[in-house]
Design a protein around this motif. Structure first.
Motif, PDB file in Angstrom:
ATOM      1  N   MET A 266      33.172  28.330  25.799  1.00 36.20           N
ATOM      2  CA  MET A 266      34.196  28.558  26.819  1.00 36.20           C
ATOM      3  C   MET A 266      33.553  29.206  28.047  1.00 36.20           C
ATOM      4  SD  MET A 266      37.884  30.483  26.392  1.00 36.20           S
ATOM      5  CE  MET A 266      37.138  32.062  25.998  1.00 36.20           C
ATOM      6  N   THR A 267      33.666  28.557  29.194  1.00 33.08           N
ATOM      7  CA  THR A 267      33.065  29.058  30.427  1.00 33.08           C
ATOM      8  C   THR A 267      33.902  30.186  31.021  1.00 33.08           C
ATOM      9  OG1 THR A 267      34.239  27.377  31.704  1.00 33.08           O
ATOM     10  CG2 THR A 267      32.034  26.826  30.937  1.00 33.08           C
ATOM     11  N   ASN A 268      33.245  31.027  31.832  1.00 37.69           N
ATOM     12  CA  ASN A 268      33.966  32.104  32.493  1.00 37.69           C
ATOM     13  C   ASN A 268      34.906  31.530  33.541  1.00 37.69           C
ATOM     14  OD1 ASN A 268      32.477  33.904  30.981  1.00 37.69           O
ATOM     15  ND2 ASN A 268      30.934  34.215  32.568  1.00 37.69           N
ATOM     16  N   ALA A 269      36.062  32.167  33.717  1.00 32.69           N
ATOM     17  CA  ALA A 269      37.080  31.680  34.639  1.00 32.69           C
ATOM     18  C   ALA A 269      36.788  32.147  36.061  1.00 32.69           C
ATOM     19  CB  ALA A 269      38.447  32.166  34.194  1.00 32.69           C
ATOM     20  N   ARG A 270      37.226  31.346  37.031  1.00 28.89           N
ATOM     21  CA  ARG A 270      37.098  31.738  38.430  1.00 28.89           C
ATOM     22  C   ARG A 270      38.139  32.784  38.797  1.00 28.89           C
ATOM     23  NH1 ARG A 270      37.982  26.881  42.010  1.00 28.89           N
ATOM     24  NH2 ARG A 270      39.519  26.321  40.419  1.00 28.89           N
ATOM     25  N   PHE A 271      39.252  32.806  38.074  1.00 29.08           N
ATOM     26  CA  PHE A 271      40.369  33.706  38.369  1.00 29.08           C
ATOM     27  C   PHE A 271      39.945  35.164  38.215  1.00 29.08           C
ATOM     28  CE2 PHE A 271      44.047  35.960  36.291  1.00 29.08           C
ATOM     29  CZ  PHE A 271      44.715  36.235  37.465  1.00 29.08           C
ATOM     30  N   ILE A 272      40.303  35.991  39.206  1.00 35.88           N
ATOM     31  CA  ILE A 272      40.028  37.433  39.157  1.00 35.88           C
ATOM     32  C   ILE A 272      41.264  38.121  38.574  1.00 35.88           C
ATOM     33  CG2 ILE A 272      39.444  39.482  40.508  1.00 35.88           C
ATOM     34  CD1 ILE A 272      38.291  37.557  42.639  1.00 35.88           C
ATOM     35  N   PRO A 273      41.208  38.600  37.330  1.00 31.73           N
ATOM     36  CA  PRO A 273      42.410  39.091  36.641  1.00 31.73           C
ATOM     37  C   PRO A 273      42.822  40.521  37.012  1.00 31.73           C
ATOM     38  CG  PRO A 273      40.538  39.254  35.176  1.00 31.73           C
ATOM     39  CD  PRO A 273      40.018  38.650  36.456  1.00 31.73           C
ATOM     40  N   PHE A 274      42.831  40.827  38.300  1.00 28.72           N
ATOM     41  CA  PHE A 274      43.283  42.128  38.788  1.00 28.72           C
ATOM     42  C   PHE A 274      44.147  41.914  40.024  1.00 28.72           C
ATOM     43  CE2 PHE A 274      39.277  42.928  36.635  1.00 28.72           C
ATOM     44  CZ  PHE A 274      39.578  44.016  35.830  1.00 28.72           C
ATOM     45  N   ARG A 275      45.126  42.799  40.222  1.00 30.43           N
ATOM     46  CA  ARG A 275      45.999  42.698  41.375  1.00 30.43           C
ATOM     47  C   ARG A 275      45.222  42.966  42.659  1.00 30.43           C
ATOM     48  NH1 ARG A 275      49.352  46.638  41.814  1.00 30.43           N
ATOM     49  NH2 ARG A 275      50.906  45.535  43.058  1.00 30.43           N
ATOM     50  N   LYS A 276      45.737  42.423  43.754  1.00 30.56           N
ATOM     51  CA  LYS A 276      45.087  42.589  45.054  1.00 30.56           C
ATOM     52  C   LYS A 276      44.917  44.064  45.401  1.00 30.56           C
ATOM     53  CE  LYS A 276      47.741  41.608  48.454  1.00 30.56           C
ATOM     54  NZ  LYS A 276      48.588  40.789  49.354  1.00 30.56           N
ATOM     55  N   TYR A 277      45.936  44.855  45.175  1.00 32.53           N
ATOM     56  CA  TYR A 277      45.853  46.271  45.539  1.00 32.53           C
ATOM     57  C   TYR A 277      44.918  47.047  44.618  1.00 32.53           C
ATOM     58  CZ  TYR A 277      49.492  45.404  48.926  1.00 32.53           C
ATOM     59  OH  TYR A 277      50.193  44.906  50.000  1.00 32.53           O
TER      60      TYR A 277
END
Length: 410
Positions: free
Chosen positions: A1-12
């Motif tokens: 399973m490859t690492n996701a591009r999505f950054i799993p933290f809120r903008k703030y």
């Protein structure tokens, strides 16, 4: 399973993390920089959102407004094609990945986690594309054998799943003699779901139908066979033997005449009534079991559905905007902190290593997208493949000038 591009933290949260990474004297200036950067990126996405709304309007099933002029087929198809293109663009910007045909086929072959077998008529679709974001391995305990046995199942779970489906025209359904249920021919639907096991992707199709699994058919069939045999033997055994003997006499296979009294006929009629009631009972069991499966499917979808149709791309545009802001902030922060100009590969490695060491988070940072945005905004300077950020004061001034230049009426 490859690492996701999505950054799993809120903008703030990202803003707070970036501030903590910088020197304390830069915190206030960076907060101001973050505010105007968000405003500039938000304005850029406004045009895309308006275009999506305009292209979706001619076939929006939930529209409560009227069109000024009728839309012909050619114009409708042009709007659908443009919408599909922009929808894919937004999903990519929001760091969604396309679910391949192989993934869909594996989902159809794997056993459903909530024990419902579904059939999907793929020929109904002119176009179908699934997208996912956030992939993880989960373990769930399932009960089998009427709750007497527990079994742990490991499965692939998708945090978000977006679907784009366009149905074939009305002529196709007329030729098949099939009446569409819950959708209109030629319609385009978009939906967004959460926490979907890969094995259950088929439940997201709008035309999926509940089918009995082989084990369910075996249980019901065995029950019907045993019960039916008992009814035939106990209620109709004597009458059936007498009826067979009478038919044999009439057919010349038996010499001894057989007589059936009125009591025999009454007993036979009562027995047939009991047998008919048993058949109806077993048929009702089958229907009720199917209804329970359909309820399980509906309950499951109720809690997984996040948005539908126009609401989906509103949500996705917001998600894409957030991802753009987070990527730009992170790339700018690490370039600002760097002692000298660095390459994109060095910057990418530093950001990914920092996430892993400080947040125990593995991701595939979109370095090319982040640097492209910063270069276009004139916040980063590139020389011979090496990148360096302008100082915060200059960055704010350039963003402010860009904001003022959005409207230049003579």
């Amino acid at each position: 399973m490859t690492n996701a591009r999505f950054i799993p933290f809120r903008k703030y949260d990202i803003i707070s993390l970036c501030q903590a990474y910088l020197n304390e004297e830069d915190h206030q200036s960076f907060a101001e920089f973050s505010t105007i950067l968000q405003s500039v990126i938000h304005y850029q996405y406004h045009d895309l959102l308006e275009s999506l709304k305009n292209n979706y309007a001619p076939f929006d099933p939930n529209a409560d407004t009227r069109l000024l002029n009728p839309i012909d087929d050619k114009t409708r198809k042009a709007h659908q094609a443009k919408f599909a293109q922009q929808f894919a663009t937004v999903l990519n910007a929001a760091n969604y990945e396309t679910i391949t045909n192989q993934d869909l086929q594996e989902a159809l072959n794997e056993e459903s986690l909530f024990k419902v077998r579904l059939a999907v008529e793929f020929d109904d679709f002119a176009e179908v594309v699934f997208y996912r974001r956030g992939e993880s391995q989960k373990t769930e305990t399932l009960r089998t054998w009427w709750g007497l046995r527990k079994k742990q199942v490991q499965f692939t779970n998708y945090d978000r799943v977006a679907i784009f489906i366009r149905f074939k025209d009305e002529q196709y359904f007329l030729e098949k003699g099939k009446k569409p249920m819950g959708f209109e021919p030629r319609s385009t639907i978009v939906k967004l779901f959460q926490n979907v096991p890969k094995a259950d992707l088929e439940m997201l199709f709008p035309n999926s139908e509940v089918k009995m699994r082989p084990i369910d058919k075996l249980i019901i069939g065995s029950s019907a066979l045993v019960g039916g045999t008992v009814v035939l033997v106990t209620k109709l055994g004597a009458s059936i033997l007498l009826l067979i003997a009478m038919i044999a006499f009439w057919g010349g296979w038996r010499s001894e005449e057989v007589h059936m009294s009125q009591q025999h006929f009454i007993t036979f009629a009562i027995g047939m009534g009991v047998f008919g009631s048993f058949i109806f009972k077993e048929w009702s069991k089958f229907k009720n079991r199917k209804i329970r499966f359909m309820k399980a499917l509906a309950d499951n979808l109720y809690f997984k559905n996040l948005d539908n149709n126009a609401g989906v791309f509103h949500t996705l545009v917001d998600a894409a905007e957030e991802e753009d802001v987070k990527e730009a902030l992170l790339a700018y922060t690490f370039l600002l902190k760097a002692d000298e100009a660095i390459s994109s590969a060095q910057l990418d490695q530093r950001i990914e290593a920092w996430f892993y060491s400080t947040q125990q988070c593995q991701l595939d940072f979109e370095i090319d997208d982040a640097l492209s945005k910063l270069v276009k905004l004139n916040l980063v300077e590139e020389t011979h493949g090496l990148y360096q950020a302008v100082d915060l004061k200059t960055a704010k001034q350039r963003l402010d000038a860009r904001w003022d230049g959005f409207f230049t009426f003579g």
